[in-house]
Scaffold this motif. Sequence first.
Motif, PDB file in Angstrom:
ATOM      1  N   GLU A 191       0.854  -1.185   0.000  1.00  0.00           N
ATOM      2  CA  GLU A 191       0.000   0.000   0.000  1.00  0.00           C
ATOM      3  C   GLU A 191       0.888   1.232   0.000  1.00  0.00           C
ATOM      4  OE1 GLU A 191      -2.954   1.954   3.186  1.00  0.00           O
ATOM      5  OE2 GLU A 191      -3.638   0.019   2.389  1.00  0.00           O
ATOM      6  N   VAL A 192       0.576   2.151  -0.877  1.00  0.00           N
ATOM      7  CA  VAL A 192       1.310   3.413  -0.982  1.00  0.00           C
ATOM      8  C   VAL A 192       0.306   4.553  -0.991  1.00  0.00           C
ATOM      9  CG1 VAL A 192       3.264   2.418  -2.229  1.00  0.00           C
ATOM     10  CG2 VAL A 192       1.339   3.309  -3.505  1.00  0.00           C
ATOM     11  N   SER A 193       0.803   5.743  -0.788  1.00  0.00           N
ATOM     12  CA  SER A 193      -0.041   6.939  -0.886  1.00  0.00           C
ATOM     13  C   SER A 193       0.093   7.522  -2.283  1.00  0.00           C
ATOM     14  CB  SER A 193       0.393   7.983   0.144  1.00  0.00           C
ATOM     15  OG  SER A 193       0.229   7.467   1.435  1.00  0.00           O
ATOM     16  N   ALA A 194      -1.011   8.015  -2.814  1.00  0.00           N
ATOM     17  CA  ALA A 194      -0.963   8.653  -4.132  1.00  0.00           C
ATOM     18  C   ALA A 194      -0.020   9.850  -4.046  1.00  0.00           C
ATOM     19  CB  ALA A 194      -2.352   9.091  -4.564  1.00  0.00           C
ATOM     20  N   PRO A 195       0.995   9.914  -4.911  1.00  0.00           N
ATOM     21  CA  PRO A 195       1.983  10.994  -4.826  1.00  0.00           C
ATOM     22  C   PRO A 195       1.455  12.352  -5.271  1.00  0.00           C
ATOM     23  CG  PRO A 195       2.450   9.592  -6.693  1.00  0.00           C
ATOM     24  CD  PRO A 195       1.314   8.962  -5.957  1.00  0.00           C
ATOM     25  N   ALA A 196       0.371  12.360  -6.025  1.00  0.00           N
ATOM     26  CA  ALA A 196      -0.227  13.611  -6.507  1.00  0.00           C
ATOM     27  C   ALA A 196      -1.704  13.347  -6.765  1.00  0.00           C
ATOM     28  CB  ALA A 196       0.458  14.071  -7.801  1.00  0.00           C
ATOM     29  N   LYS A 197      -2.444  14.405  -7.034  1.00  0.00           N
ATOM     30  CA  LYS A 197      -3.858  14.259  -7.379  1.00  0.00           C
ATOM     31  C   LYS A 197      -3.939  13.589  -8.746  1.00  0.00           C
ATOM     32  CE  LYS A 197      -7.864  17.031  -8.568  1.00  0.00           C
ATOM     33  NZ  LYS A 197      -8.338  18.381  -8.819  1.00  0.00           N
ATOM     34  N   TRP A 198      -4.688  12.487  -8.821  1.00  0.00           N
ATOM     35  CA  TRP A 198      -4.860  11.762 -10.081  1.00  0.00           C
ATOM     36  C   TRP A 198      -6.267  11.979 -10.572  1.00  0.00           C
ATOM     37  CZ3 TRP A 198      -2.370   6.582  -8.168  1.00  0.00           C
ATOM     38  CH2 TRP A 198      -0.980   6.705  -8.196  1.00  0.00           C
ATOM     39  N   GLY A 199      -6.429  12.686 -11.687  1.00  0.00           N
ATOM     40  CA  GLY A 199      -7.734  12.965 -12.273  1.00  0.00           C
ATOM     41  C   GLY A 199      -8.000  14.460 -12.253  1.00  0.00           C
ATOM     42  N   GLU A 200      -8.700  14.934 -13.273  1.00  0.00           N
ATOM     43  CA  GLU A 200      -8.959  16.367 -13.389  1.00  0.00           C
ATOM     44  C   GLU A 200     -10.428  16.712 -13.555  1.00  0.00           C
ATOM     45  OE1 GLU A 200      -6.767  18.798 -12.980  1.00  0.00           O
ATOM     46  OE2 GLU A 200      -5.208  17.315 -12.633  1.00  0.00           O
ATOM     47  N   GLY A 201     -11.322  15.746 -13.570  1.00  0.00           N
ATOM     48  CA  GLY A 201     -12.746  15.997 -13.782  1.00  0.00           C
ATOM     49  C   GLY A 201     -13.452  16.327 -12.484  1.00  0.00           C
ATOM     50  N   ASP A 237       8.873   0.032 -12.934  1.00  0.00           N
ATOM     51  CA  ASP A 237       8.272   1.188 -12.268  1.00  0.00           C
ATOM     52  C   ASP A 237       6.773   1.147 -12.549  1.00  0.00           C
ATOM     53  OD1 ASP A 237       7.640   3.582 -11.100  1.00  0.00           O
ATOM     54  OD2 ASP A 237       8.629   4.831 -12.618  1.00  0.00           O
ATOM     55  N   LEU A 238       5.983   0.897 -11.504  1.00  0.00           N
ATOM     56  CA  LEU A 238       4.539   0.723 -11.668  1.00  0.00           C
ATOM     57  C   LEU A 238       3.750   2.019 -11.576  1.00  0.00           C
ATOM     58  CD1 LEU A 238       3.926  -2.520  -9.600  1.00  0.00           C
ATOM     59  CD2 LEU A 238       4.054  -2.279 -12.074  1.00  0.00           C
ATOM     60  N   GLU A 239       4.379   3.137 -11.222  1.00  0.00           N
ATOM     61  CA  GLU A 239       3.610   4.363 -10.996  1.00  0.00           C
ATOM     62  C   GLU A 239       2.811   4.790 -12.223  1.00  0.00           C
ATOM     63  OE1 GLU A 239       4.023   9.044  -9.728  1.00  0.00           O
ATOM     64  OE2 GLU A 239       5.757   7.746  -9.529  1.00  0.00           O
ATOM     65  N   THR A 240       3.424   4.816 -13.386  1.00  0.00           N
ATOM     66  CA  THR A 240       2.736   5.280 -14.590  1.00  0.00           C
ATOM     67  C   THR A 240       1.572   4.371 -14.976  1.00  0.00           C
ATOM     68  OG1 THR A 240       4.734   6.367 -15.367  1.00  0.00           O
ATOM     69  CG2 THR A 240       3.025   5.929 -17.008  1.00  0.00           C
ATOM     70  N   PRO A 241       1.746   3.040 -15.062  1.00  0.00           N
ATOM     71  CA  PRO A 241       0.576   2.225 -15.423  1.00  0.00           C
ATOM     72  C   PRO A 241      -0.519   2.229 -14.352  1.00  0.00           C
ATOM     73  CG  PRO A 241       2.502   0.834 -15.063  1.00  0.00           C
ATOM     74  CD  PRO A 241       2.966   2.241 -15.031  1.00  0.00           C
ATOM     75  N   VAL A 242      -0.146   2.337 -13.069  1.00  0.00           N
ATOM     76  CA  VAL A 242      -1.160   2.413 -12.010  1.00  0.00           C
ATOM     77  C   VAL A 242      -1.943   3.714 -12.147  1.00  0.00           C
ATOM     78  CG1 VAL A 242      -1.486   2.684  -9.521  1.00  0.00           C
ATOM     79  CG2 VAL A 242      -0.024   0.865 -10.385  1.00  0.00           C
ATOM     80  N   ARG A 243      -1.246   4.837 -12.330  1.00  0.00           N
ATOM     81  CA  ARG A 243      -1.911   6.126 -12.496  1.00  0.00           C
ATOM     82  C   ARG A 243      -2.814   6.119 -13.725  1.00  0.00           C
ATOM     83  NH1 ARG A 243       2.127   9.702 -14.036  1.00  0.00           N
ATOM     84  NH2 ARG A 243       1.519   9.168 -16.143  1.00  0.00           N
ATOM     85  N   ASP A 244      -2.320   5.603 -14.838  1.00  0.00           N
ATOM     86  CA  ASP A 244      -3.121   5.558 -16.064  1.00  0.00           C
ATOM     87  C   ASP A 244      -4.382   4.717 -15.882  1.00  0.00           C
ATOM     88  OD1 ASP A 244      -1.179   7.120 -17.205  1.00  0.00           O
ATOM     89  OD2 ASP A 244      -0.327   5.524 -18.459  1.00  0.00           O
ATOM     90  N   ALA A 245      -4.248   3.555 -15.235  1.00  0.00           N
ATOM     91  CA  ALA A 245      -5.407   2.684 -15.025  1.00  0.00           C
ATOM     92  C   ALA A 245      -6.438   3.364 -14.128  1.00  0.00           C
ATOM     93  CB  ALA A 245      -4.958   1.362 -14.416  1.00  0.00           C
ATOM     94  N   ILE A 246      -5.984   4.045 -13.088  1.00  0.00           N
ATOM     95  CA  ILE A 246      -6.904   4.724 -12.174  1.00  0.00           C
ATOM     96  C   ILE A 246      -7.617   5.869 -12.876  1.00  0.00           C
ATOM     97  CG2 ILE A 246      -6.992   6.248 -10.156  1.00  0.00           C
ATOM     98  CD1 ILE A 246      -5.016   4.374  -8.796  1.00  0.00           C
TER      99      ILE A 246
END
Length: 153
Positions: free
Chosen positions: A7-17, A91-100
Amino acid sequence: MREHSFEVSAPAKWGEGLVSVAEGEPVAVEVRLESVHEGILVTAEIDSRYTGVCGRCLRDIAEPLQVEFQELFAYPGEEATDFEVQDDHVDLETPVRDAIVLSLPFQPVCQPDCPGLDPVTGERLTANTVSEQREPLDPRWAALQDYTPDHDD
């Protein structure tokens, strides 16, 4: 094959809607890493929570979010790929962010049958609210207001 859960914390706000995963929101990841001829095949399940506002009545909402994805991380080579294995790591950050971000609802609602806002008053409508306010009558059509089909004159 290796399986990991973390479990990690989201490093930034993901999503703009209207909704997004807030910075610092816990993101639980269960990942399976499989060695294949071309690289490392990553299969992941992600659990988190998004927050925002309802697209109809602007009420605050917070809903759980579950996403799955599968991505191939290729070994470095001559062919260009989206994701590569770097020093035996992925590095999983990019695919995790994209999927979310791609799984966030475009028009989120607080409940499936949310009635929204009253267009005249701007108040939230409820299931038992009766809105029988008539639209303002165009003065050009006012003469026809009293007309009835059985009217003889």
